[in-house]
Scaffold this motif. Structure first.
Motif, mmCIF file in Angstrom:
data_model
loop_
_atom_site.group_PDB
_atom_site.id
_atom_site.type_symbol
_atom_site.label_atom_id
_atom_site.label_comp_id
_atom_site.label_asym_id
_atom_site.label_seq_id
_atom_site.Cartn_x
_atom_site.Cartn_y
_atom_site.Cartn_z
ATOM 1 N N THR A 76 0.952 -0.914 0.224
ATOM 2 C CA THR A 76 0.085 -0.347 -0.035
ATOM 3 C C THR A 76 1.114 1.206 -0.339
ATOM 4 O OG1 THR A 76 0.266 -0.303 1.801
ATOM 5 C CG2 THR A 76 -2.166 -0.901 1.734
ATOM 6 N N GLY A 77 2.234 0.920 0.077
ATOM 7 C CA GLY A 77 3.437 2.097 0.535
ATOM 8 C C GLY A 77 3.606 2.575 1.702
ATOM 9 N N ASP A 78 1.936 2.005 2.624
ATOM 10 C CA ASP A 78 2.327 2.437 4.200
ATOM 11 C C ASP A 78 3.579 2.006 5.259
ATOM 12 O OD1 ASP A 78 0.233 4.669 3.340
ATOM 13 O OD2 ASP A 78 -1.430 3.005 3.907
ATOM 14 N N ASP A 79 4.139 0.582 4.456
ATOM 15 C CA ASP A 79 4.825 0.013 5.362
ATOM 16 C C ASP A 79 6.003 0.909 5.997
ATOM 17 O OD1 ASP A 79 7.813 -1.895 4.958
ATOM 18 O OD2 ASP A 79 6.175 -2.569 5.190
ATOM 19 N N PRO A 80 6.654 0.533 7.089
ATOM 20 C CA PRO A 80 7.763 1.708 7.336
ATOM 21 C C PRO A 80 8.359 2.018 6.722
ATOM 22 C CG PRO A 80 7.350 0.349 9.400
ATOM 23 C CD PRO A 80 6.173 -0.527 7.964
ATOM 24 N N LEU A 81 9.370 0.958 6.057
ATOM 25 C CA LEU A 81 10.187 1.384 5.066
ATOM 26 C C LEU A 81 10.266 1.929 3.643
ATOM 27 C CD1 LEU A 81 13.241 -0.055 4.568
ATOM 28 C CD2 LEU A 81 12.796 -2.174 2.828
ATOM 29 N N ASP A 82 8.492 1.382 3.482
ATOM 30 C CA ASP A 82 8.494 2.122 2.240
ATOM 31 C C ASP A 82 8.419 3.866 2.364
ATOM 32 O OD1 ASP A 82 8.850 -0.163 0.744
ATOM 33 O OD2 ASP A 82 5.651 -0.600 0.862
ATOM 34 N N ALA A 83 7.458 3.985 3.846
ATOM 35 C CA ALA A 83 7.927 5.011 4.149
ATOM 36 C C ALA A 83 9.094 5.914 4.438
ATOM 37 C CB ALA A 83 7.014 5.725 5.007
ATOM 38 N N LEU A 84 10.136 5.325 4.445
ATOM 39 C CA LEU A 84 11.496 6.058 4.569
ATOM 40 C C LEU A 84 11.641 6.182 3.836
ATOM 41 C CD1 LEU A 84 14.447 6.175 6.490
ATOM 42 C CD2 LEU A 84 14.423 3.756 6.137
ATOM 43 N N ILE A 85 11.888 5.223 2.431
ATOM 44 C CA ILE A 85 12.588 5.654 1.058
ATOM 45 C C ILE A 85 11.877 7.013 0.510
ATOM 46 C CG2 ILE A 85 12.348 4.693 -1.454
ATOM 47 C CD1 ILE A 85 14.193 3.174 0.235
ATOM 48 N N VAL A 86 10.104 7.723 0.645
ATOM 49 C CA VAL A 86 9.518 8.425 0.596
ATOM 50 C C VAL A 86 10.332 9.605 0.653
ATOM 51 C CG1 VAL A 86 7.673 9.978 0.540
ATOM 52 C CG2 VAL A 86 7.940 7.570 -0.227
ATOM 53 N N ARG A 87 10.551 9.966 1.751
ATOM 54 C CA ARG A 87 11.732 9.958 2.918
ATOM 55 C C ARG A 87 12.706 11.150 2.105
ATOM 56 N NH1 ARG A 87 8.588 8.124 7.712
ATOM 57 N NH2 ARG A 87 10.839 7.219 8.366
ATOM 58 N N LEU A 88 13.317 10.034 1.966
ATOM 59 C CA LEU A 88 15.006 10.281 2.051
ATOM 60 C C LEU A 88 14.748 10.484 0.457
ATOM 61 C CD1 LEU A 88 15.968 6.300 2.508
ATOM 62 C CD2 LEU A 88 16.744 8.492 3.455
ATOM 63 N N ALA A 89 14.210 10.482 -0.150
ATOM 64 C CA ALA A 89 13.680 10.809 -1.600
ATOM 65 C C ALA A 89 14.026 11.881 -1.955
ATOM 66 C CB ALA A 89 12.243 9.880 -3.132
ATOM 67 N N ALA A 90 12.744 12.354 -0.886
ATOM 68 C CA ALA A 90 12.768 13.728 -0.781
ATOM 69 C C ALA A 90 13.659 14.513 -0.096
ATOM 70 C CB ALA A 90 11.315 13.890 0.082
ATOM 71 N N ALA A 91 14.466 14.050 -0.131
ATOM 72 C CA ALA A 91 15.701 14.479 0.746
ATOM 73 C C ALA A 91 16.589 15.180 -0.251
ATOM 74 C CB ALA A 91 16.322 14.003 1.640
ATOM 75 N N TYR A 92 17.009 14.578 -1.245
ATOM 76 C CA TYR A 92 17.571 14.550 -2.257
ATOM 77 C C TYR A 92 16.987 16.007 -2.657
ATOM 78 C CZ TYR A 92 19.215 9.855 -2.724
ATOM 79 O OH TYR A 92 20.720 9.671 -2.390
ATOM 80 N N GLU A 93 15.885 16.081 -3.837
ATOM 81 C CA GLU A 93 15.603 17.079 -3.344
ATOM 82 C C GLU A 93 15.774 17.520 -5.225
ATOM 83 O OE1 GLU A 93 16.792 20.734 -1.444
ATOM 84 O OE2 GLU A 93 15.463 19.973 0.630
ATOM 85 N N ASP A 94 17.206 18.132 -5.627
ATOM 86 C CA ASP A 94 17.653 18.382 -6.819
ATOM 87 C C ASP A 94 17.253 16.742 -7.572
ATOM 88 O OD1 ASP A 94 18.154 18.400 -9.320
ATOM 89 O OD2 ASP A 94 20.405 19.485 -8.346
ATOM 90 N N PRO A 95 16.468 16.068 -8.646
ATOM 91 C CA PRO A 95 16.519 15.220 -9.353
ATOM 92 C C PRO A 95 18.162 14.570 -9.774
ATOM 93 C CG PRO A 95 14.522 16.158 -9.756
ATOM 94 C CD PRO A 95 15.410 17.028 -9.337
ATOM 95 N N ALA A 96 18.763 15.581 -10.389
ATOM 96 C CA ALA A 96 19.773 15.339 -10.816
ATOM 97 C C ALA A 96 21.387 14.601 -9.106
ATOM 98 C CB ALA A 96 21.069 16.515 -11.145
ATOM 99 N N LEU A 97 20.948 14.993 -8.173
ATOM 100 C CA LEU A 97 21.816 14.388 -6.893
ATOM 101 C C LEU A 97 21.172 13.096 -7.159
ATOM 102 C CD1 LEU A 97 21.779 17.024 -4.761
ATOM 103 C CD2 LEU A 97 23.378 17.084 -5.911
ATOM 104 N N LEU A 98 20.085 12.515 -6.971
ATOM 105 C CA LEU A 98 19.445 10.921 -7.105
ATOM 106 C C LEU A 98 20.047 10.573 -8.473
ATOM 107 C CD1 LEU A 98 17.737 9.200 -5.866
ATOM 108 C CD2 LEU A 98 15.979 10.525 -6.580
ATOM 109 N N LYS A 99 19.334 10.877 -9.869
ATOM 110 C CA LYS A 99 20.316 10.559 -11.210
ATOM 111 C C LYS A 99 21.865 9.988 -10.183
ATOM 112 C CE LYS A 99 18.331 12.231 -14.500
ATOM 113 N NZ LYS A 99 18.195 12.960 -15.765
#
Length: 218
Positions: A76-99
């Protein structure tokens, strides 16, 4: 081993081709945007690196198919690990950094896979597999996530056909039954794993197999 490299190279290339605005699109993973999925791929690449340098002395307990555990509960996307991934991804802010991070860690994982002896035994998640079986299992992971990545990008490059065909065969072994010949390989991957619901005609063609779906793999 070769299919691992093909699947991973194609997936990394698909991420490299993303535009900044594509990272805010929905992915094929419940509750995840494309940026969340790409962040998950960084974690996956790290797992590959860790596993390939974690030797095991005991006999294998899993192979490329039995590595996957099947659940009847779709994510469902509500699993704690899934939720952590969402927070980590948001922390990148600039997509170029994630790439950049995925390209850096992902390239290393690809090189490690090419250098690995397929016969050595490695340990992960309390399992023991040969490195060859472990990397073969990841053909399924990369191919499904490639489809997830481009779920809202119809013009994007698709995963290699030979990888999609390989994963179809793996899913048929997991399900314990072949899928109807009328299903394309891609349709098997999407329907079997619950990424889309079967049409009425497809459900009729599936027969008793429909009761086993979706195959939620973890």
């Amino acid at each position: 081993m070769d299919l691992f490299s093909r699947a991973w190279t194609a997936l990394l290339s698909a991420v490299a081709d993303l535009k900044d605005e594509d990272f805010a699109r929905h992915s094929g993973c419940a509750g995840w945007l494309v940026r969340d999925l790409v962040c998950h791929l960084v974690i996956d690449a790290q797992d590959v690196l860790i596993t390939l340098v974690t030797p095991a002395e005991t006999e294998p307990t899993r192979d490329s198919v039995t590595y996957w555990q099947v659940s009847d509960k779709p994510p469902t996307g509500d699993d704690p690990l899934d939720a952590l991934i969402v927070r980590l991804a948001a922390a990148y802010e600039d997509p170029a950094l994630l790439k950049f991070h995925l390209d850096d860690v992902g390239s290393a994982a690809g090189r490690a896979a090419e250098l690995a002896d397929p016969g050595i035994r490695v340990a992960t998640q309390d399992f023991v597999l040969t490195a060859g079986d472990y990397l073969s299992a990841y053909v399924l992971e990369w191919t499904l996530h490639h489809l997830d990545l481009i779920a809202d990008l119809p013009g994007a490059a698709r995963p290699p056909a030979e990888c999609v065909a390989k994963v179809r065969g793996m899913l048929e072994k997991i399900a314990g039954s072949p899928f109807p010949a009328s299903f394309s390989d891609t349709d098997v991957l999407l329907v079997a794993t619950g990424r889309r619901a079967p049409t009425e005609a497809e459900r009729a063609g599936l027969g008793e197999l429909a009761a086993k779906l979706p195959l939620v793999l973890g």
